[in-house]
Enzyme design. Sequence first.
Site, PDB file in Angstrom:
ATOM      1  N   VAL A 183     -15.771  31.124  34.207  1.00 42.97           N
ATOM      2  CA  VAL A 183     -14.369  30.770  34.637  1.00 42.97           C
ATOM      3  C   VAL A 183     -14.122  29.381  34.927  1.00 42.97           C
ATOM      4  CG1 VAL A 183     -12.823  30.964  36.887  1.00 42.97           C
ATOM      5  CG2 VAL A 183     -14.676  32.789  36.403  1.00 42.97           C
ATOM      6  N   SER A 184     -13.136  28.934  34.040  1.00 39.86           N
ATOM      7  CA  SER A 184     -12.694  27.460  34.167  1.00 39.86           C
ATOM      8  C   SER A 184     -13.838  26.731  33.519  1.00 39.86           C
ATOM      9  CB  SER A 184     -12.335  26.957  35.309  1.00 39.86           C
ATOM     10  OG  SER A 184     -11.353  25.779  35.436  1.00 39.86           O
TER      11      SER A 184
END
Length: 253
Positions: A99-100
């Site tokens: 994530v990210s």
Amino acid sequence: MTGTTTPGADVDRRWFKRFGRTGPAETRLFCFHFAGGNAALFRRWPQDLPWYIEPVAVQLPGRADRFTEQPYDRMTPLIDDLIEAIHPLLDRPFAFYGVSMGARVSWALTHALRERQLPLPRALFVAASVAPACDDGQWEWDGRDDGLEGYVREMGGTPVEVLDQPELLAGLLPTLRADLTVLSTHGFHPSTPLDLPVHAFAGTEDPEAHPDRMTDWSRETRAPFSLTPVPGGHFFDDAGRQQVVRAIVDHLT
């Protein structure tokens, strides 16, 4: 490598959290948190995934139970140490979900595994991260009048009790700054794309990693690419998380 391995004496357990999941699984799903975050982001994943997919959350230094350790501010030493830690757990099929910042870490880790001729993930799942090909040296958190704190408030995802307590926020910012420096100083542009499926998840209202900006992840692989728009912003809510989990299960089953 053959046989089965569970986190034990031969695995540096500081790096990996299983949140109560026990028993053998056919596939390990290594999960990488966002900048400034920690492995607790994936605490509920064991109850959402079927028995044959084991989530293993990666915990980077400088946060949670590793708060006293120095966070990395460069990608290369992070990946070098992560390979050493994760190597004993690559004894069965596995996949990566990031994530990210975690998307970039898992992508860089996949390239490093290929360079070392080590086992590769069955698939790479990336969420809330602009495709590497879009890097232009400009970063959302740079040059803001309200500084890094303003960026944190704008992106959401940080608990209100942290934002409202100056001492808690001050404790978060150094690790977040180090994490973001990992991204802004990486500058890695591989000449050869990966040869494994890449699936992207993009928040439809994400100002930083909108679906339009995540489609270029297709350039990072010569294998199939797909993208799932997820309602909401940079940080997925519970409904978005469940949508992501269902898609990952579909791809790995």
